[in-house]
Scaffold this motif. Structure first.
Motif, PDB file in Angstrom:
ATOM      1  N   THR A 262      47.733 -22.085   5.598  1.00 34.36           N
ATOM      2  CA  THR A 262      47.564 -20.232   5.982  1.00 34.36           C
ATOM      3  C   THR A 262      45.836 -19.932   6.576  1.00 34.36           C
ATOM      4  OG1 THR A 262      47.068 -20.195   3.604  1.00 34.36           O
ATOM      5  CG2 THR A 262      49.301 -20.232   4.434  1.00 34.36           C
ATOM      6  N   VAL A 263      45.790 -19.074   6.349  1.00 36.99           N
ATOM      7  CA  VAL A 263      44.134 -18.287   6.340  1.00 36.99           C
ATOM      8  C   VAL A 263      43.767 -16.997   5.332  1.00 36.99           C
ATOM      9  CG1 VAL A 263      44.804 -17.209   8.958  1.00 36.99           C
ATOM     10  CG2 VAL A 263      42.088 -18.247   8.191  1.00 36.99           C
ATOM     11  N   GLY A 264      43.155 -17.181   4.996  1.00 34.82           N
ATOM     12  CA  GLY A 264      42.555 -16.354   3.613  1.00 34.82           C
ATOM     13  C   GLY A 264      42.197 -16.469   2.670  1.00 34.82           C
ATOM     14  N   VAL A 265      41.196 -15.636   2.139  1.00 33.94           N
ATOM     15  CA  VAL A 265      40.263 -15.422   0.862  1.00 33.94           C
ATOM     16  C   VAL A 265      41.169 -15.434  -0.164  1.00 33.94           C
ATOM     17  CG1 VAL A 265      38.330 -14.744   0.437  1.00 33.94           C
ATOM     18  CG2 VAL A 265      38.574 -15.129   2.539  1.00 33.94           C
ATOM     19  N   HIS A 266      41.217 -15.912  -1.186  1.00 33.66           N
ATOM     20  CA  HIS A 266      41.804 -15.509  -2.683  1.00 33.66           C
ATOM     21  C   HIS A 266      41.167 -14.646  -3.620  1.00 33.66           C
ATOM     22  CE1 HIS A 266      42.766 -16.182  -6.942  1.00 33.66           C
ATOM     23  NE2 HIS A 266      43.646 -17.258  -6.464  1.00 33.66           N
ATOM     24  N   PRO A 267      41.395 -14.053  -4.026  1.00 34.29           N
ATOM     25  CA  PRO A 267      40.954 -12.713  -4.472  1.00 34.29           C
ATOM     26  C   PRO A 267      39.552 -13.185  -5.457  1.00 34.29           C
ATOM     27  CG  PRO A 267      43.202 -13.068  -5.129  1.00 34.29           C
ATOM     28  CD  PRO A 267      43.119 -13.759  -3.915  1.00 34.29           C
ATOM     29  N   ASP A 268      40.432 -13.954  -5.829  1.00 35.48           N
ATOM     30  CA  ASP A 268      39.157 -15.109  -6.899  1.00 35.48           C
ATOM     31  C   ASP A 268      37.855 -15.474  -5.980  1.00 35.48           C
ATOM     32  OD1 ASP A 268      39.731 -14.035  -9.932  1.00 35.48           O
ATOM     33  OD2 ASP A 268      40.990 -15.815  -9.807  1.00 35.48           O
ATOM     34  N   SER A 269      37.872 -15.387  -5.177  1.00 33.84           N
ATOM     35  CA  SER A 269      36.031 -16.136  -4.654  1.00 33.84           C
ATOM     36  C   SER A 269      35.411 -14.960  -4.197  1.00 33.84           C
ATOM     37  CB  SER A 269      37.170 -16.760  -2.822  1.00 33.84           C
ATOM     38  OG  SER A 269      38.156 -17.724  -3.053  1.00 33.84           O
ATOM     39  N   GLU A 270      34.613 -15.352  -3.953  1.00 33.14           N
ATOM     40  CA  GLU A 270      32.949 -14.188  -4.511  1.00 33.14           C
ATOM     41  C   GLU A 270      32.145 -15.731  -3.681  1.00 33.14           C
ATOM     42  OE1 GLU A 270      32.057 -11.466  -7.589  1.00 33.14           O
ATOM     43  OE2 GLU A 270      33.295 -12.891  -9.133  1.00 33.14           O
ATOM     44  N   ASP A 271      31.137 -14.514  -3.256  1.00 30.52           N
ATOM     45  CA  ASP A 271      29.923 -14.874  -2.552  1.00 30.52           C
ATOM     46  C   ASP A 271      30.314 -16.101  -1.613  1.00 30.52           C
ATOM     47  OD1 ASP A 271      28.210 -14.006  -3.946  1.00 30.52           O
ATOM     48  OD2 ASP A 271      28.413 -15.192  -5.555  1.00 30.52           O
ATOM     49  N   VAL A 272      30.768 -15.743  -0.122  1.00 32.17           N
ATOM     50  CA  VAL A 272      31.947 -16.255   0.588  1.00 32.17           C
ATOM     51  C   VAL A 272      32.007 -15.456   1.733  1.00 32.17           C
ATOM     52  CG1 VAL A 272      33.061 -18.102  -0.965  1.00 32.17           C
ATOM     53  CG2 VAL A 272      34.547 -15.743  -0.064  1.00 32.17           C
ATOM     54  N   HIS A 273      32.407 -16.026   2.682  1.00 36.04           N
ATOM     55  CA  HIS A 273      32.414 -15.977   3.789  1.00 36.04           C
ATOM     56  C   HIS A 273      33.212 -14.716   4.084  1.00 36.04           C
ATOM     57  CE1 HIS A 273      32.120 -14.124   8.313  1.00 36.04           C
ATOM     58  NE2 HIS A 273      33.375 -14.704   8.343  1.00 36.04           N
ATOM     59  N   GLU A 274      32.820 -13.402   4.430  1.00 38.86           N
ATOM     60  CA  GLU A 274      34.246 -11.967   4.226  1.00 38.86           C
ATOM     61  C   GLU A 274      34.819 -11.978   5.590  1.00 38.86           C
ATOM     62  OE1 GLU A 274      36.719 -10.645   1.801  1.00 38.86           O
ATOM     63  OE2 GLU A 274      35.000 -10.715   0.671  1.00 38.86           O
ATOM     64  N   PRO A 275      36.270 -12.211   6.056  1.00 34.03           N
ATOM     65  CA  PRO A 275      36.480 -12.189   6.976  1.00 34.03           C
ATOM     66  C   PRO A 275      37.067 -10.892   7.613  1.00 34.03           C
ATOM     67  CG  PRO A 275      38.077 -13.140   5.997  1.00 34.03           C
ATOM     68  CD  PRO A 275      36.953 -12.990   4.898  1.00 34.03           C
ATOM     69  N   SER A 276      36.857 -10.422   8.799  1.00 36.98           N
ATOM     70  CA  SER A 276      37.305  -9.040   9.531  1.00 36.98           C
ATOM     71  C   SER A 276      39.005  -9.083  10.213  1.00 36.98           C
ATOM     72  CB  SER A 276      36.712  -9.126  11.234  1.00 36.98           C
ATOM     73  OG  SER A 276      36.234  -9.623  11.574  1.00 36.98           O
ATOM     74  N   VAL A 277      39.396  -8.140   9.736  1.00 35.35           N
ATOM     75  CA  VAL A 277      40.882  -8.298  10.706  1.00 35.35           C
ATOM     76  C   VAL A 277      40.860  -9.334  11.809  1.00 35.35           C
ATOM     77  CG1 VAL A 277      42.415  -7.032  11.545  1.00 35.35           C
ATOM     78  CG2 VAL A 277      41.363  -6.223   9.836  1.00 35.35           C
ATOM     79  N   ALA A 278      40.160  -8.761  12.461  1.00 37.47           N
ATOM     80  CA  ALA A 278      40.337  -9.653  13.829  1.00 37.47           C
ATOM     81  C   ALA A 278      40.021 -11.493  13.483  1.00 37.47           C
ATOM     82  CB  ALA A 278      38.611  -9.168  15.130  1.00 37.47           C
ATOM     83  N   GLU A 279      38.892 -11.952  12.737  1.00 34.20           N
ATOM     84  CA  GLU A 279      38.123 -13.265  12.383  1.00 34.20           C
ATOM     85  C   GLU A 279      40.095 -13.682  12.344  1.00 34.20           C
ATOM     86  OE1 GLU A 279      34.440 -14.866  10.431  1.00 34.20           O
ATOM     87  OE2 GLU A 279      35.224 -12.562  10.357  1.00 34.20           O
ATOM     88  N   LEU A 280      40.492 -12.761  10.703  1.00 37.42           N
ATOM     89  CA  LEU A 280      42.194 -13.289  10.418  1.00 37.42           C
ATOM     90  C   LEU A 280      42.956 -13.548  12.167  1.00 37.42           C
ATOM     91  CD1 LEU A 280      42.060 -11.337   7.629  1.00 37.42           C
ATOM     92  CD2 LEU A 280      41.909 -13.840   7.864  1.00 37.42           C
ATOM     93  N   VAL A 281      42.925 -12.755  12.660  1.00 40.68           N
ATOM     94  CA  VAL A 281      43.941 -12.438  13.610  1.00 40.68           C
ATOM     95  C   VAL A 281      43.738 -14.315  14.591  1.00 40.68           C
ATOM     96  CG1 VAL A 281      44.451 -11.152  15.559  1.00 40.68           C
ATOM     97  CG2 VAL A 281      44.608 -10.143  13.527  1.00 40.68           C
ATOM     98  N   ALA A 282      42.691 -13.760  14.877  1.00 40.58           N
ATOM     99  CA  ALA A 282      42.585 -15.626  15.955  1.00 40.58           C
ATOM    100  C   ALA A 282      42.790 -16.976  14.753  1.00 40.58           C
ATOM    101  CB  ALA A 282      40.507 -15.401  15.917  1.00 40.58           C
TER     102      ALA A 282
END
Length: 268
Positions: A59-79
């Motif tokens: 999968t690709v994504g960022v866990h809700p508890d993950s802070e101070d990490v790269h915040e993806p855009s919709v386009a990044e996730l789709v790609a």
């Protein structure tokens, strides 16, 4: 036979022991596993792990508890969903468990970044036409509300997905099912203290049921407190079989078929 629908094989507790883990999986008849991303920084490792093995997916994504990490855009996730063996977006969702205003912690209003991130993931899943892997803890009302606001009502155009490591009430389970989501149970369902959860596990429709380890965490009884691996997911299936009055093989077959149906890019 068995499919682990949620594990973290790139975490340090497991990454160094991959050959042994795969051997134990084979011995336990755990034939497939979904490797979960928790940050965009971790995603390349997760995707490479899946790409290198014919029975792993990512999968690709960022866990809700993950802070101070790269915040993806919709386009990044789709790609990212266009990369080989990436079949879902997540894990994503909301986690208010660590919030404690009485101890000087943050309040719900301070977690707008979680809600904004969740919306981004939902929009990406709908655009990419892949399901969501949802984490919700102490935040079920907001989780369901945001899904509704983003059009995830089970109708046409919905991404759907799974509420992973389910620990919520029967009412939340029904709400998730009404919105077209699957329910996944982890080793928590084997704990003696989990009576309410066991009651939920007894009635969730067979065609919406998944099993997982969430390894390296939440090892099932009789391994509670030890490092969890996908090889232990049959113990989750065994407890579900007991609760539902069916055979372990039936749980294995149903949950594996459900996995293939939900994550439609996966080959059976």
């Amino acid at each position: 036979m068995f499919t682990d629908s949620h594990c973290h094989l790139t975490f340090p507790e497991l990454a160094a022991d991959l050959p042994a883990i795969r051997s134990a999986m084979a011995a336990a008849q755990v034939t497939r596993a979904l490797c979960i991303s928790t940050t965009m920084e971790e995603f390349p490792q997760v995707q490479a792990l899946a790409a290198g093995h014919d029975n792993f997916w990512a999968t690709v994504g960022v866990h809700p508890d993950s802070e101070d990490v790269h915040e993806p855009s919709v386009a990044e996730l789709v790609a990212a969903t266009g990369q080989p063996r990436v079949v879902a977006i997540g894990e994503t969702g909301l986690d208010y468990y660590q919030m404690d205003e009485r101890k000087g912690g943050r309040g719900v209003a301070d977690l707008d970044w979680q809600r904004a991130r969740f919306r981004t993931h939902i929009r990406a899943a709908r655009q990419a036409r892949v399901p969501l892997v949802i984490h919700t803890r102490a935040a079920s009302a907001d989780t369901l509300a945001i899904l509704d606001e983003e059009g995830e009502d089970g109708g046409a155009g919905s991404a759907g997905g799974v509420f992973h490591c389910f620990t919520e009430s029967a009412e939340v389970a029904r709400a998730a099912l009404q919105r077209g989501f699957y329910i996944s149970f982890s080793g928590i369902v084997t704990f003696k203290s989990a009576r309410d959860l066991q009651a939920v596990a007894a009635w969730v429709p067979e065609d919406r049921l998944l099993i997982e380890t969430d390894s390296p965490y939440l090892a099932p009884v009789p391994f509670r407190g030890k490092t969890n691996t996908p090889a232990l997911v049959p113990h989750v299936a065994a407890r579900l079989a007991e609760l539902r009055g069916v055979s372990v093989q039936r749980i294995a077959e149903a949950s594996s078929a459900n996995f293939t149906r939900l994550f439609s890019r996966v080959a059976a």
